[in-house]
Structures are given as C-alpha cells and as structure tokens.
Design an enzyme around this catalytic site. Sequence first.
Site, PDB file in Angstrom:
ATOM      1  N   HIS A  74       0.828  -1.207   0.000  1.00  0.00           N
ATOM      2  CA  HIS A  74       0.000   0.000   0.000  1.00  0.00           C
ATOM      3  C   HIS A  74       0.862   1.256   0.000  1.00  0.00           C
ATOM      4  O   HIS A  74       1.907   1.297   0.649  1.00  0.00           O
ATOM      5  CB  HIS A  74      -0.941   0.007   1.210  1.00  0.00           C
ATOM      6  CG  HIS A  74      -2.064  -0.951   1.056  1.00  0.00           C
ATOM      7  ND1 HIS A  74      -1.904  -2.314   1.213  1.00  0.00           N
ATOM      8  CD2 HIS A  74      -3.360  -0.756   0.732  1.00  0.00           C
ATOM      9  CE1 HIS A  74      -3.065  -2.909   0.982  1.00  0.00           C
ATOM     10  NE2 HIS A  74      -3.952  -1.985   0.693  1.00  0.00           N
ATOM     11  N   SER A  91      -6.415   3.374  -5.867  1.00  0.00           N
ATOM     12  CA  SER A  91      -5.883   4.184  -4.766  1.00  0.00           C
ATOM     13  C   SER A  91      -6.070   5.671  -5.022  1.00  0.00           C
ATOM     14  O   SER A  91      -6.389   6.431  -4.099  1.00  0.00           O
ATOM     15  CB  SER A  91      -4.403   3.892  -4.532  1.00  0.00           C
ATOM     16  OG  SER A  91      -4.246   2.689  -3.832  1.00  0.00           O
ATOM     17  N   GLU A  94      -9.653   6.503  -4.304  1.00  0.00           N
ATOM     18  CA  GLU A  94      -9.942   6.379  -2.872  1.00  0.00           C
ATOM     19  C   GLU A  94      -9.353   7.546  -2.095  1.00  0.00           C
ATOM     20  O   GLU A  94     -10.027   8.132  -1.234  1.00  0.00           O
ATOM     21  CB  GLU A  94      -9.409   5.032  -2.357  1.00  0.00           C
ATOM     22  CG  GLU A  94     -10.206   3.865  -2.903  1.00  0.00           C
ATOM     23  CD  GLU A  94      -9.492   2.521  -2.873  1.00  0.00           C
ATOM     24  OE1 GLU A  94     -10.128   1.524  -3.251  1.00  0.00           O
ATOM     25  OE2 GLU A  94      -8.302   2.456  -2.475  1.00  0.00           O
ATOM     26  N   PHE A 126       0.915   3.232   7.041  1.00  0.00           N
ATOM     27  CA  PHE A 126      -0.387   3.388   7.677  1.00  0.00           C
ATOM     28  C   PHE A 126      -1.451   3.082   6.632  1.00  0.00           C
ATOM     29  O   PHE A 126      -1.462   3.674   5.559  1.00  0.00           O
ATOM     30  CB  PHE A 126      -0.536   4.831   8.181  1.00  0.00           C
ATOM     31  CG  PHE A 126      -1.887   5.161   8.739  1.00  0.00           C
ATOM     32  CD1 PHE A 126      -2.257   4.729  10.008  1.00  0.00           C
ATOM     33  CD2 PHE A 126      -2.795   5.921   8.010  1.00  0.00           C
ATOM     34  CE1 PHE A 126      -3.502   5.045  10.534  1.00  0.00           C
ATOM     35  CE2 PHE A 126      -4.031   6.243   8.525  1.00  0.00           C
ATOM     36  CZ  PHE A 126      -4.393   5.807   9.792  1.00  0.00           C
ATOM     37  N   VAL A 127      -2.337   2.132   6.934  1.00  0.00           N
ATOM     38  CA  VAL A 127      -3.412   1.777   6.014  1.00  0.00           C
ATOM     39  C   VAL A 127      -4.732   2.033   6.711  1.00  0.00           C
ATOM     40  O   VAL A 127      -4.966   1.592   7.834  1.00  0.00           O
ATOM     41  CB  VAL A 127      -3.319   0.304   5.558  1.00  0.00           C
ATOM     42  CG1 VAL A 127      -4.511  -0.074   4.677  1.00  0.00           C
ATOM     43  CG2 VAL A 127      -2.006   0.050   4.818  1.00  0.00           C
ATOM     44  N   CYS A 129      -9.065   2.669   5.410  1.00  0.00           N
ATOM     45  CA  CYS A 129      -9.999   2.702   4.287  1.00  0.00           C
ATOM     46  C   CYS A 129     -10.385   4.157   4.034  1.00  0.00           C
ATOM     47  O   CYS A 129     -11.246   4.715   4.714  1.00  0.00           O
ATOM     48  CB  CYS A 129     -11.224   1.849   4.607  1.00  0.00           C
ATOM     49  SG  CYS A 129     -12.394   1.755   3.241  1.00  0.00           S
ATOM     50  N   ALA A 130      -9.710   4.778   3.074  1.00  0.00           N
ATOM     51  CA  ALA A 130      -9.895   6.204   2.808  1.00  0.00           C
ATOM     52  C   ALA A 130     -11.344   6.534   2.444  1.00  0.00           C
ATOM     53  O   ALA A 130     -11.854   7.588   2.828  1.00  0.00           O
ATOM     54  CB  ALA A 130      -8.949   6.664   1.692  1.00  0.00           C
TER      55      ALA A 130
END
Length: 176
Positions: A74, A91, A94, A126-127, A129-130
Amino acid sequence: MMPMPEPISIDEVNVLTPVEFRQRFGNIIECCPDVAAALSSQRPFINVESMALAANRFLDQLQPQGKERVLLLHPDLAGRLAEQGQLTHESSREQKSAGLDSLSPADKTRINELNKRYRAKFGFPFVICARENKVANIFQGLEARLSNARETELEIGINEVKKICRLRIRELIYDN
C-alpha cells in the site's frame, strides 16, 4: 493507470477464465494479484459477499510476515506516489474521495511527517480505508494508532485492507 471495468454479475464472474479473473480482480488488494489467483480457484461464489468473505479468509490465513507484505504493497496516504501521479487507479480514486488530493501545504507536511513516524515505528505504511474517512479522521487515526503495539497495528491494518477489498469487489460486481 487502468480505469475501472464495468461491473459484471456474479454469474459472469463464475465463468471467467482464470486469466480473465486475475485481470479483473488482481487489484482488489492493492498490487496483490495472489489473492485473485487464490479466489479464482474457490469459485463458484453465490454473491458479492461470499467473494469478499473468501478474500477475508485469504488475509486471515496469512502468517504475520505475509500480512506485513500485504501492508507494504500500500502507498503512503498523500505520499510520493500520489504526488508523482503513480498511484493505482483505485488508490487514486480512494485518496481523492477522502480529500487527500487537496491538502493544504501545512496538512501535506503534517501527513508526510506522521506517515514517516508511523513507517519508522511499525515497518509498514499506515493503512486506512480512505473511502470511509475524511482528512480529519485520517489524521486522528494516524496520531492515535502511533501509540499501538506493532502486532495490534498489523491486525488493524489488515482489517482496513479487508474494508478496502470489500468496496473494490462491490464496484466490480453488481448484485443480481
């Protein structure tokens, strides 16, 4: 950057060749076509949710190193790849939906610093869910999660990947 293909039915999903399946679903987990290969062999799916649950099982069965590898695929939020226009189509959309494409210079500096601290502490980006968050929530999450243990962050990150994956699958398949 490939645009999103038109959604198809679950019946159409179930008759795709393995190659077609991997092409269509190869990025439901960011830059991880292995999941598509694994899911292809688990067909037929009865609906969108059954496919999303199969993707969750794929992630749950990974050893910690495998989960870390998934997180490492990611991009940093509003990071270098975003600045250079090199995010995947998914991405990019998002991050834009969360407002990360229009940060003020001060917020840009702040998120880059937080991303750097997070990656230094945990060894992966850092992930979050945008699509389920906006900029303020993302900053709040980044700051709060910096105090977590690495094992906790590994699990939280994978749970966020599951949310992202479910939303991506829902965009690719329409319910009958």
